[in-house]
Design a protein around this motif. Structure first.
Motif, short mmCIF file in Angstrom:
data_model
loop_
_atom_site.label_atom_id
_atom_site.label_comp_id
_atom_site.label_asym_id
_atom_site.label_seq_id
_atom_site.Cartn_x
_atom_site.Cartn_y
_atom_site.Cartn_z
N VAL A 68 1.24 -1.22 -10.79
CA VAL A 68 0.55 -0.11 -9.99
C VAL A 68 -0.54 -0.87 -10.19
O VAL A 68 -1.19 -0.14 -11.32
CB VAL A 68 1.24 0.65 -10.91
N GLU A 69 -1.24 -0.61 -8.71
CA GLU A 69 -3.00 -0.64 -9.16
C GLU A 69 -3.48 0.29 -8.25
O GLU A 69 -3.27 0.98 -8.23
CB GLU A 69 -3.41 -1.99 -8.19
N GLN A 70 -4.53 1.22 -9.33
CA GLN A 70 -5.44 2.54 -9.41
C GLN A 70 -4.40 3.31 -8.83
O GLN A 70 -4.82 3.90 -8.05
CB GLN A 70 -6.23 1.57 -8.95
N ARG A 111 4.82 -5.96 -7.05
CA ARG A 111 3.37 -3.96 -6.73
C ARG A 111 2.97 -3.58 -5.72
O ARG A 111 2.74 -3.78 -4.75
CB ARG A 111 1.72 -5.68 -7.55
N VAL A 112 2.25 -2.73 -6.00
CA VAL A 112 2.18 -1.31 -5.25
C VAL A 112 0.51 -1.14 -5.66
O VAL A 112 0.22 -0.84 -6.61
CB VAL A 112 2.66 -0.50 -5.50
N ASP A 113 -0.10 -0.68 -4.45
CA ASP A 113 -1.22 0.29 -4.75
C ASP A 113 -1.84 1.48 -4.30
O ASP A 113 -1.95 1.16 -2.73
CB ASP A 113 -1.94 -0.93 -4.36
N LYS A 164 0.84 -1.54 0.39
CA LYS A 164 0.18 0.23 -0.15
C LYS A 164 1.18 1.56 0.11
O LYS A 164 2.09 1.26 0.18
CB LYS A 164 -1.11 -0.17 0.82
N VAL A 165 0.14 2.22 -0.93
CA VAL A 165 0.77 3.33 -1.24
C VAL A 165 -0.15 4.41 -1.18
O VAL A 165 -0.63 4.20 -1.42
CB VAL A 165 2.46 3.12 -2.19
N ALA A 166 0.70 5.85 -0.97
CA ALA A 166 -0.01 7.19 -0.93
C ALA A 166 -1.40 7.28 0.55
O ALA A 166 -2.20 7.76 -0.20
CB ALA A 166 -0.88 7.18 -2.05
#
Length: 330
Positions: free
Chosen positions: A163-165, A136-138, A107-109
């Motif tokens: 990169v997810e959404q 992978r990052v989301d 999880k990012v952002a």
């Protein structure tokens, strides 16, 4: 066969599961379990969702509990580890809950954190996985296009699987996909599929390389399979922070997808301190079985939500059932 509302309410068990780490802003997950002729099933839309959206989750619960699942094409589903927006020094402890997994979603952002926090967390995961691991990052829609472009550049050194959404809208996804195409990092769509009035729009717009599909938000296994077939894109079957019962629904969906190229986000029972199943569907050797778990009645009693929360969920079931009746979905 479709259950009457009284039958749903009569078998409903409302539970509250404490989590090991804060995730999506919550420290406990509430869910409703029903027992249908096909076995236990789950209704667990997040509490902030309006009835129109939550009704699809009730349709999924009915689909899994009262309709036979498709014939499986595989009996085990490879899964990824899920790393919340924790400090980099907490990453190793998180990954230890997912024995044998070769893939991690990070999880990012996270609101209140910085890109530097994301970079540190992703670096720690890459170091733990090694060069052969899949990462992978989301961002859960939380970047605008410029922020997404900057972040993807900063994270590219860690060999991202996708990169997810990264952004909220289909147009933004198409734009960030265009801007970063030269980097060769695929863009995956989640919210643009499960929360959209038209889940096929993102594919028609060429805004994503991969679709994230979740059984509950899409109305159930059979509805999700129709979307997969219509888009023609590779998919990752994921969960919505479900109990083992909801994870079983996702596992049966993943088992029926013709081409399953990516590890699935169905290992999230590892994020709970306790589960409703006697034998929880947690990852072992990097995978979970395609099976309906045996629900432990004693655990249901022990994990029962407070009376006021039970009443809140039962009233929600009534409202969502009426939504389904009005739309002729039942």
């Amino acid at each position: 066969m479709t259950p009457e509302l009284v039958d749903l309410l009569g078998s409903a068990r409302v539970v509250r599961l404490p989590m090991t780490t804060r995730f999506r802003g919550i420290t406990a997950r509430e869910a409703v379990l029903f027992e249908g002729p096909e076995g236990w099933t789950e209704f667990s839309p997040f509490v902030e969702y309006e009835d129109e959206e939550a009704a699809a989750w009730l349709h999924a619960a009915i689909d899994f509990g009262w309709r036979a699942a498709p014939e499986p094409l595989r009996d085990r589903i490879p899964v990824n580890a899920t790393v919340p927006a924790v400090r980099a020094d907490a990453v190793a402890g998180i990954l230890a809950r997912y024995p044998g997994t070769r893939t991690a979603k990070v999880k990012v952002a996270e609101p209140g954190q910085t890109l530097a926090d994301d970079v540190a967390r992703v670096r720690a995961v890459r170091e733990a996985l090694g060069p052969e691991g899949r990462l992978r990052v989301d961002a859960n829609t939380l970047w605008n296009v410029d922020e997404a472009e900057h972040a993807i550049h900063a994270l590219a050194e860690f060999d991202l699987e996708y990169v997810e959404q990264p952004c909220a809208t289909v147009d933004e996804l198409a734009e960030i996909r265009r801007r970063t195409a030269y980097m060769g990092i695929p863009i995956a769509a989640d919210e643009s599929v499960r929360k959209a009035s038209d889940p096929l729009a993102v594919a028609r717009a060429g805004a994503a390389d991969i679709l994230i599909v979740k059984a509950q938000p899409l109305g159930g296994i059979h509805a999700a399979l129709r979307i997969v077939a219509a888009t023609g894109l590779p998919v990752v079957v994921s969960s919505a922070l479900d109990t083992s019962v909801g994870i079983a629904m996702g596992a049966h969906l993943a088992a029926a997808v013709p081409d399953l190229e990516y590890d699935c986000g169905l290992g999230t029972v590892a994020m709970f301190e306790q589960d409703v199943a006697a034998d929880p569907l947690v990852p072992a050797d990097g995978a979970i079985p395609v099976a309906r778990p045996s629900v432990d009645a004693e655990r249901l009693d022990r994990l029962a939500a407070p009376a006021d929360r039970r009443d809140w969920w039962l009233d929600r079931i009534r409202r969502c059932y009426r939504v389904l009746e009005r739309s002729a979905a039942l």
